[in-house]
Write an enzyme that holds these catalytic residues in place. Structure first.
Site, PDB file in Angstrom:
ATOM      1  CE  LYS A  13      32.526  -8.780 -25.329  1.00 10.05           C
ATOM      2  NZ  LYS A  13      32.215  -9.710 -26.416  1.00 10.05           N
ATOM      3  NE  ARG A  86      29.741 -13.671 -22.640  1.00 10.23           N
ATOM      4  CZ  ARG A  86      30.842 -13.673 -23.378  1.00 10.23           C
ATOM      5  NH1 ARG A  86      32.020 -13.520 -22.831  1.00 10.23           N
ATOM      6  NH2 ARG A  86      30.757 -13.816 -24.681  1.00 10.23           N
ATOM      7  NE  ARG A 125      34.093 -14.451 -34.413  1.00  9.12           N
ATOM      8  CZ  ARG A 125      33.909 -14.090 -33.134  1.00  9.12           C
ATOM      9  NH1 ARG A 125      34.377 -12.937 -32.696  1.00  9.12           N
ATOM     10  NH2 ARG A 125      33.256 -14.876 -32.309  1.00  9.12           N
ATOM     11  NE  ARG A 158      34.560 -18.274 -30.992  1.00  9.79           N
ATOM     12  CZ  ARG A 158      34.398 -17.242 -30.152  1.00  9.79           C
ATOM     13  NH1 ARG A 158      35.293 -16.269 -30.130  1.00  9.79           N
ATOM     14  NH2 ARG A 158      33.368 -17.180 -29.341  1.00  9.79           N
ATOM     15  NE  ARG A 169      28.706 -16.874 -29.155  1.00 10.55           N
ATOM     16  CZ  ARG A 169      29.618 -16.513 -30.055  1.00 10.55           C
ATOM     17  NH1 ARG A 169      29.594 -17.008 -31.271  1.00 10.55           N
ATOM     18  NH2 ARG A 169      30.563 -15.659 -29.728  1.00 10.55           N
TER      19      ARG A 169
HETATM   20  P1  AMP Z   1      33.732 -15.005 -26.170  1.00 10.78           P
HETATM   21  O1  AMP Z   1      34.990 -15.412 -26.848  1.00 10.78           O
HETATM   22  O2  AMP Z   1      33.905 -13.867 -25.207  1.00 10.78           O
HETATM   23  O3  AMP Z   1      32.589 -14.752 -27.149  1.00 10.78           O
HETATM   24  O4  AMP Z   1      33.275 -16.258 -25.255  1.00 10.78           O
HETATM   25  C1  AMP Z   1      32.964 -17.495 -25.842  1.00 10.78           C
HETATM   26  C2  AMP Z   1      32.094 -18.299 -24.903  1.00 10.78           C
HETATM   27  O5  AMP Z   1      32.803 -18.547 -23.679  1.00 10.78           O
HETATM   28  C3  AMP Z   1      30.787 -17.642 -24.482  1.00 10.78           C
HETATM   29  O6  AMP Z   1      29.741 -17.830 -25.421  1.00 10.78           O
HETATM   30  C4  AMP Z   1      30.506 -18.367 -23.152  1.00 10.78           C
HETATM   31  O7  AMP Z   1      29.990 -19.671 -23.389  1.00 10.78           O
HETATM   32  C5  AMP Z   1      31.911 -18.527 -22.566  1.00 10.78           C
HETATM   33  N1  AMP Z   1      32.254 -17.372 -21.716  1.00 10.78           N
HETATM   34  C6  AMP Z   1      33.211 -16.425 -21.937  1.00 10.78           C
HETATM   35  N2  AMP Z   1      33.237 -15.519 -20.949  1.00 10.78           N
HETATM   36  C7  AMP Z   1      32.271 -15.883 -20.077  1.00 10.78           C
HETATM   37  C8  AMP Z   1      31.771 -15.332 -18.862  1.00 10.78           C
HETATM   38  N3  AMP Z   1      32.261 -14.193 -18.334  1.00 10.78           N
HETATM   39  N4  AMP Z   1      30.760 -15.997 -18.238  1.00 10.78           N
HETATM   40  C9  AMP Z   1      30.239 -17.128 -18.722  1.00 10.78           C
HETATM   41  N5  AMP Z   1      30.638 -17.688 -19.878  1.00 10.78           N
HETATM   42  C10 AMP Z   1      31.643 -17.075 -20.558  1.00 10.78           C
END
Ligand code: AMP
Length: 212
Positions: A13, A86, A125, A158, A169
């Site tokens: 996404k 989320r 990744r 990461r 996750r």
């Molecule tokens: P992402 O890059 O979108 O996969 O986000 C990486 C991490 O950031 C996630 O696994 C969460 O720990 C945190 N995170 C990102 N967006 C949110 C959100 N909307 N609510 C809570 N935690 C978030």
């Protein structure tokens, strides 16, 4: 235009959202990127967020809603939300924030990808530490090992793409994020797109839906 991209971690996404934002001149708001920047800059938000991100848990809803409210009050352009909301509480909080600002969500795109493919994608990744360019050791490795082709910086994994953290996750995604699909489905806003195909095919499907 105000879009939301839903989908599990590794559904593609972010890459799709970035490209669509460029094409349609929309603001790309990735909460994951905002939090990673805060961690890099060692702000108080970053220090707090790191304790959740490193173990694959979500940052608390009140912190995320405050952050989004600030973003939207500053910026009145059309946007694509990537990684937000989320949880149901975030979706409900967002509804309140945008109605106060007179904004309506135009469409919610849900990129569906099976878990087995997600685990494979995330484990291979790699990301540039500086510019965020994504690579994949199997389908798109950097030409020179661990060096970004775009900016020459280090390409790294990461910490939350570690296989054990990935499992958590995904569990968190199924438990806390999937209920949002129904929230937007009942509002007639959700469109599901198969995210398993190649990047261009998926992008074409998204563009079609958004063009309406
Ligand atoms: P992402 O890059 O979108 O996969 O986000 C990486 C991490 O950031 C996630 O696994 C969460 O720990 C945190 N995170 C990102 N967006 C949110 C959100 N909307 N609510 C809570 N935690 C978030």
């Amino acid at each position: 235009m105000h879009l939301i991209f839903l989908g599990s971690p590794g559904s593609g996404k972010s890459t799709q959202a970035k490209r669509l934002a460029q094409k349609l001149h929309l603001l790309h708001i990735s909460t994951g990127d905002i939090l990673r920047d805060a961690i890099k800059n060692q702000t108080s938000l970053g220090l707090l967020a790191k304790t959740f991100i490193d173990i694959g848990e979500l940052v608390p809803d009140d912190i995320m809603l405050r952050l989004i409210k600030e973003e939207l009050t500053r910026e009145r352009k059309g946007f694509i939300f990537d990684g937000f909301p989320r949880t149901l509480a975030q979706a409900e909080g967002l509804e309140k924030i945008i109605s106060d600002l007179g904004i309506n969500i135009s469409r919610v795109i849900n990129l569906a990808v099976p878990d087995e493919l997600i685990i494979e994608r995330l484990a291979s990744r790699r990301i540039c530490r500086n510019c965020g360019q994504e690579y994949n050791l199997i389908t798109r490795p950097p030409k020179v090992n661990s060096i970004c082709e775009r900016c020459g910086s280090e390409v790294y994994q990461r910490p939350d793409d570690d296989p054990d953290v990935i499992k958590n996750r995904l569990a968190v995604y199924h438990q806390k994020t999937r209920p949002i699909e129904d929230f937007y489905r009942t509002r007639g806003l959700l469109t599901e797109i198969n995210g398993s195909g190649n990047f261009d095919e998926v992008f074409d499907s998204i563009s079609e839906v958004v063009a309406g």
